[in-house]
Design a protein around this motif. Sequence first.
Motif, PDB file in Angstrom:
ATOM      1  N   LEU A  20     -35.655  27.232   6.380  1.00  0.00           N
ATOM      2  CA  LEU A  20     -35.457  28.504   6.553  1.00  0.00           C
ATOM      3  C   LEU A  20     -36.562  29.468   6.125  1.00  0.00           C
ATOM      4  O   LEU A  20     -36.676  30.549   6.514  1.00  0.00           O
ATOM      5  N   ILE A  21     -37.237  29.135   4.941  1.00  0.00           N
ATOM      6  CA  ILE A  21     -38.133  29.776   4.440  1.00  0.00           C
ATOM      7  C   ILE A  21     -39.380  30.042   5.233  1.00  0.00           C
ATOM      8  O   ILE A  21     -39.960  30.998   5.523  1.00  0.00           O
ATOM      9  N   GLU A  22     -39.657  28.877   6.118  1.00  0.00           N
ATOM     10  CA  GLU A  22     -40.754  28.864   7.070  1.00  0.00           C
ATOM     11  C   GLU A  22     -40.370  29.894   8.327  1.00  0.00           C
ATOM     12  O   GLU A  22     -41.170  30.450   8.852  1.00  0.00           O
ATOM     13  N   ARG A  23     -39.099  30.141   8.384  1.00  0.00           N
ATOM     14  CA  ARG A  23     -38.628  31.129   9.474  1.00  0.00           C
ATOM     15  C   ARG A  23     -38.606  32.580   8.948  1.00  0.00           C
ATOM     16  O   ARG A  23     -37.777  33.461   9.463  1.00  0.00           O
ATOM     17  N   LYS A  27     -31.846  31.809   1.570  1.00  0.00           N
ATOM     18  CA  LYS A  27     -30.403  31.265   1.273  1.00  0.00           C
ATOM     19  C   LYS A  27     -29.419  32.615   1.223  1.00  0.00           C
ATOM     20  O   LYS A  27     -28.289  33.069   1.891  1.00  0.00           O
ATOM     21  N   GLU A  28     -30.031  33.719   0.502  1.00  0.00           N
ATOM     22  CA  GLU A  28     -29.378  34.889   0.246  1.00  0.00           C
ATOM     23  C   GLU A  28     -29.308  35.580   1.215  1.00  0.00           C
ATOM     24  O   GLU A  28     -28.253  36.349   1.581  1.00  0.00           O
ATOM     25  N   ASP A  29     -30.236  35.668   2.409  1.00  0.00           N
ATOM     26  CA  ASP A  29     -30.244  36.733   3.370  1.00  0.00           C
ATOM     27  C   ASP A  29     -29.210  36.154   4.203  1.00  0.00           C
ATOM     28  O   ASP A  29     -28.698  36.945   4.963  1.00  0.00           O
ATOM     29  N   LEU A  30     -28.641  34.739   4.347  1.00  0.00           N
ATOM     30  CA  LEU A  30     -27.714  34.415   5.312  1.00  0.00           C
ATOM     31  C   LEU A  30     -26.340  35.062   4.947  1.00  0.00           C
ATOM     32  O   LEU A  30     -25.599  35.479   5.962  1.00  0.00           O
ATOM     33  N   TRP A  31     -26.272  35.755   3.660  1.00  0.00           N
ATOM     34  CA  TRP A  31     -24.916  36.381   3.358  1.00  0.00           C
ATOM     35  C   TRP A  31     -25.151  38.095   3.526  1.00  0.00           C
ATOM     36  O   TRP A  31     -24.235  38.714   3.685  1.00  0.00           O
ATOM     37  N   VAL A  64     -21.309  27.197  10.543  1.00  0.00           N
ATOM     38  CA  VAL A  64     -22.437  26.959   9.673  1.00  0.00           C
ATOM     39  C   VAL A  64     -21.892  26.722   8.529  1.00  0.00           C
ATOM     40  O   VAL A  64     -20.928  27.285   7.779  1.00  0.00           O
ATOM     41  N   GLN A  65     -22.399  25.388   7.913  1.00  0.00           N
ATOM     42  CA  GLN A  65     -21.616  25.016   6.621  1.00  0.00           C
ATOM     43  C   GLN A  65     -23.161  25.029   5.753  1.00  0.00           C
ATOM     44  O   GLN A  65     -24.093  24.155   5.984  1.00  0.00           O
ATOM     45  N   ILE A  66     -23.177  26.020   4.823  1.00  0.00           N
ATOM     46  CA  ILE A  66     -24.116  25.830   3.857  1.00  0.00           C
ATOM     47  C   ILE A  66     -23.911  24.847   2.696  1.00  0.00           C
ATOM     48  O   ILE A  66     -22.859  24.753   2.247  1.00  0.00           O
ATOM     49  N   MET A  67     -24.848  23.846   2.518  1.00  0.00           N
ATOM     50  CA  MET A  67     -24.522  22.775   1.617  1.00  0.00           C
ATOM     51  C   MET A  67     -25.545  22.935   0.466  1.00  0.00           C
ATOM     52  O   MET A  67     -26.784  23.113   0.602  1.00  0.00           O
ATOM     53  N   GLN A  68     -25.213  22.741  -0.742  1.00  0.00           N
ATOM     54  CA  GLN A  68     -25.889  22.797  -1.886  1.00  0.00           C
ATOM     55  C   GLN A  68     -27.185  21.862  -1.747  1.00  0.00           C
ATOM     56  O   GLN A  68     -26.906  20.640  -1.777  1.00  0.00           O
ATOM     57  N   MET A  72     -28.471  23.695   5.763  1.00  0.00           N
ATOM     58  CA  MET A  72     -27.392  24.289   6.454  1.00  0.00           C
ATOM     59  C   MET A  72     -27.071  23.430   8.006  1.00  0.00           C
ATOM     60  O   MET A  72     -27.952  22.725   8.356  1.00  0.00           O
ATOM     61  N   LEU A  73     -25.937  22.897   7.733  1.00  0.00           N
ATOM     62  CA  LEU A  73     -25.386  22.234   9.065  1.00  0.00           C
ATOM     63  C   LEU A  73     -24.514  23.007   9.947  1.00  0.00           C
ATOM     64  O   LEU A  73     -23.763  23.960   9.591  1.00  0.00           O
TER      65      LEU A  73
END
Length: 197
Positions: A20-23, A27-31, A64-68, A72-73
């Motif tokens: 995600l960071i490479e893109r 994680k907060e941006d997802l919300w 999308v399942q965000i997993m701690q 992301m799955l």
Amino acid sequence: MRLERLSVNQFKIFLTFDDLIERGLTKEDLWHDLPRVHKLFHDMMFEASDELGFKLEGFLLVQVQIMQAQGMLIIVTQNEYQSDDDYDDEFVEMKVTLDESRELIFSFDNFENIIQVCSHLSDIGMNGGTVYHMNDNYYMLIDDQIVEGKNREHIIAIMSEFSSASIITSYRLNEYGKIIFDNNAVEQVLKFFSSDY
């Protein structure tokens, strides 16, 4: 990014938080940053379709399942029903649902590492968790109630020293795995395998 075709009209994508960071996202941006998230999913869908030979068209259901600690799955299902009146060949519509799992699931190559991690978890006052065995690996599940009131990032750091974050869900572990220690795994492992306990 890891890809796997599940059926004729379904595939899954796994992204780590580093991916995600490479893109350019956190994680907060997802919300909070919906336009960027929509662009991320759009790009990923077409990247995955090229790699898997999956023709994208019509309506896509993206779960999308965000997993701690893991990432992301993403499960993508293409709706088989589409009317020629509703869509043209170049049109793809996505319905994205986001959910966040508060469970921590880690995979261990050997049981010795579980003993080590349990020793460290016990030092910070944690006695819970469940240990499973499945497909020649051991898994430790720590659910949210056990972590509550403790430093989640510290727990993840301890677990990461001895294991790898797993994308396997607790549902799969409960269905296909064998429970070795249930609920108070840290305490039980140390009771049976540690001379210091």
